[in-house]
Write an enzyme that holds these catalytic residues in place. Structure first.
Site, PDB file in Angstrom:
ATOM      1  N   GLN A  16       0.763  -1.245   0.000  1.00 17.45           N
ATOM      2  CA  GLN A  16       0.000   0.000   0.000  1.00 17.45           C
ATOM      3  C   GLN A  16       0.795   1.297   0.000  1.00 17.45           C
ATOM      4  O   GLN A  16       0.480   2.207  -0.764  1.00 17.45           O
ATOM      5  CB  GLN A  16      -0.953   0.012   1.213  1.00 17.45           C
ATOM      6  CG  GLN A  16      -1.909   1.193   1.225  1.00 17.45           C
ATOM      7  CD  GLN A  16      -2.842   1.228   2.415  1.00 17.45           C
ATOM      8  OE1 GLN A  16      -3.453   2.239   2.701  1.00 17.45           O
ATOM      9  NE2 GLN A  16      -2.964   0.128   3.130  1.00 17.45           N
ATOM     10  N   GLU A 138       0.957  -0.963   8.682  1.00 18.22           N
ATOM     11  CA  GLU A 138       0.094   0.189   8.956  1.00 18.22           C
ATOM     12  C   GLU A 138      -0.094   0.464  10.454  1.00 18.22           C
ATOM     13  O   GLU A 138       0.207   1.549  10.947  1.00 18.22           O
ATOM     14  CB  GLU A 138      -1.277  -0.034   8.297  1.00 18.22           C
ATOM     15  CG  GLU A 138      -2.355   0.955   8.693  1.00 18.22           C
ATOM     16  CD  GLU A 138      -2.065   2.371   8.237  1.00 18.22           C
ATOM     17  OE1 GLU A 138      -2.232   3.304   9.043  1.00 18.22           O
ATOM     18  OE2 GLU A 138      -1.663   2.552   7.083  1.00 18.22           O
ATOM     19  N   ASP A 167       0.333   3.859   5.958  1.00 16.16           N
ATOM     20  CA  ASP A 167       0.669   3.444   4.599  1.00 16.16           C
ATOM     21  C   ASP A 167       0.369   4.540   3.577  1.00 16.16           C
ATOM     22  O   ASP A 167       1.270   5.128   2.988  1.00 16.16           O
ATOM     23  CB  ASP A 167      -0.105   2.173   4.241  1.00 16.16           C
ATOM     24  CG  ASP A 167       0.609   0.920   4.714  1.00 16.16           C
ATOM     25  OD1 ASP A 167       1.843   0.887   4.665  1.00 16.16           O
ATOM     26  OD2 ASP A 167      -0.062  -0.030   5.121  1.00 16.16           O
ATOM     27  N   GLY A 246      -8.723  21.242  17.972  1.00 17.14           N
ATOM     28  CA  GLY A 246      -8.400  22.661  17.867  1.00 17.14           C
ATOM     29  C   GLY A 246      -8.909  23.467  19.053  1.00 17.14           C
ATOM     30  O   GLY A 246      -9.303  22.905  20.079  1.00 17.14           O
ATOM     31  N   GLY A 247      -8.917  24.761  18.914  1.00 19.93           N
ATOM     32  CA  GLY A 247      -9.348  25.630  20.002  1.00 19.93           C
ATOM     33  C   GLY A 247     -10.848  25.821  20.079  1.00 19.93           C
ATOM     34  O   GLY A 247     -11.342  26.524  20.965  1.00 19.93           O
TER      35      GLY A 247
END
Length: 418
Positions: A16, A138, A167, A246-247
């Site tokens: 892969q 993987e 991968d 995130g914030g």
């Protein structure tokens, strides 16, 4: 005219990570020559087979737009052909075990002697260091790159993600590295080695978690649910469930039908800029001015309560109704789409994100198209090659073997059955 038209890639990849890289290069116009073992080829041709006597989806979905040549690289005549391929190509891509090319007699030094302009690009599990000789797949890459330790729910076992960031993610990184090396060669005339370790690629995709590791020095991570639950933070970035990275705090919430549909959920982000609209939407207008809820800082210890109230509203709507209502209000939401829903999405088909391909052995099958869109050209997805389908064509047209030489190579057994 395609961007990489005129670039020839010698594809020594399998499974892969490498095939993801070379498929991208093929989509962008490179002539990708996939070198496979006579009789067997890429191992994924026969892995997870769903149609008898046909290449598996595992193989077909990773090897579009390529040509296949069968070559026994342990055979003396095979080595002769390989040397000629190296001299005729611009890029060699491989994801063999460490040292495999060298044992074949085609290490970096030999390749440079044959073709000083060659770019040799490699996927490895780890970069230089104590683990560089270790074999990696993987999920190993996800674990070693920091993804698994930060995925899942607090107090539960580490989790790998369904996205193939080890991968396919590394293949994407390597494709970028190759294009940069090609630009460098255009300026300097020199080839070079390009290395994309899977651990490094996963870590690059987990950079926000490395960010949070450093933020821990300044105190608890207040946007994490465990802060609101009064759970002490340890020394390492914790698992955060479905909290936003995130914030702007976000969670996955139930939608109408969740009792029977495992994907009747939406992701809902309480973005600061639209907080008053969220309050109005869920029937909590008093929260707009309430000092316990009016600011993000005040809300962080109360996120469980906030999202519980939002979920009361989302659970009365389908995930698509939530989108239809929230998008005009600029409230960020996203339905949890199943693979079945994605496969049937007409918009994704029209954009070329999902395409149907005709294959001589298996008939029509669905696959991903190029994830990058261009204004000046379209990416056409052609079927994957049959094993050794282009052997004679490559020997004659690319390497310039005449009829008598062709016959000699074929009779030697170096290219398998033609």
């Amino acid at each position: 005219m395609k961007p990489l038209q005129g670039i020839r890639v010698l594809d020594f990849t399998h499974v892969q990570s490498g095939p993801t890289c070379t498929q991208l290069l093929a989509w962008f116009g490179a002539d990708v020559i996939k070198v496979e073992r006579p009789g067997t080829g890429d191992a994924t041709r026969t892995q997870l087979v769903d149609v008898p006597d046909a290449d598996s989806l595992y193989f077909t979905m990773l090897n579009h737009n390529k040509r296949s040549i069968c070559l026994n690289t342990k055979h003396e005549t095979g080595k002769e052909v390989l040397a000629r391929l190296v001299s005729s190509c611009d890029v060699l891509v491989e994801n063999f075990a460490p040292g495999a090319l060298g044992r074949m007699g085609f290490g970096w030094e030999r390749i440079q002697q044959i073709n000083p302009r060659m770019i040799m690009a490699s996927v490895k599990g780890f970069g230089p260091g104590k683990f560089e000789d270790c074999k990696v797949y993987e999920n190993v890459a996800q674990c070693a790159g920091g993804s698994a330790s930060t995925t899942g729910f607090l107090g539960d076992v580490p989790m790998v993600t369904g996205a193939q960031i080890g991968d396919s993610g590394t293949g994407l990184h390597l494709a970028l590295g190759i294009t940069v090396a090609l630009l460098h060669r255009q300026k300097t005339g020199r080839g070079q080695r390009v290395l994309a370790p899977m651990q490094d690629g996963v870590l690059n995709l987990c950079r926000v978690k490395l960010r949070d590791q450093q933020r821990l020095r300044a105190g608890p991570l207040r946007e994490y649910s465990q802060f609101g639950n009064g759970i002490e933070f340890g020394e390492a970035t914790p698992r955060a469930g479905n909290d936003s990275g995130g914030g702007q705090p976000g969670r996955i919430l139930r939608c109408k039908g969740w009792e029977t549909d495992p994907n009747a959920y939406t992701y809902f982000i309480t973005q600061v800029a639209v907080w008053p609209r969220i309050c109005e939407l869920i029937g909590k207008p008093e929260w707009i001015d309430d000092p316990d809820y009016a600011t993000l800082k005040a809300r962080l210890p109360r996120l469980d309560e906030v999202f519980a109230e939002i979920e009361e509203w989302t659970s009365t709507k389908t995930k698509f109704e939530v989108m239809e209502i929230c998008n005009p209000l600029n409230i960020p939401v996203g339905p949890i789409l199943s693979m079945k829903e994605i496969a049937e999405d007409q918009g994704l088909r029209e954009s070329g994100t999902i395409v149907e391909v005709e294959h001589p052995e298996r008939g029509k099958y669905l696959t991903v198209g190029c994830p990058i869109k261009f204004s000046d050209h379209n990416v056409v997805v052609d079927r994957s090659p049959l094993l050794g389908e282009h052997t004679v064509e490559i020997l004659a047209d690319v390497l310039g073997y005449e009829d008598d030489e062709l016959q000699r190579i074929i009779e030697s057994g170096a290219v398998g059955k033609v």
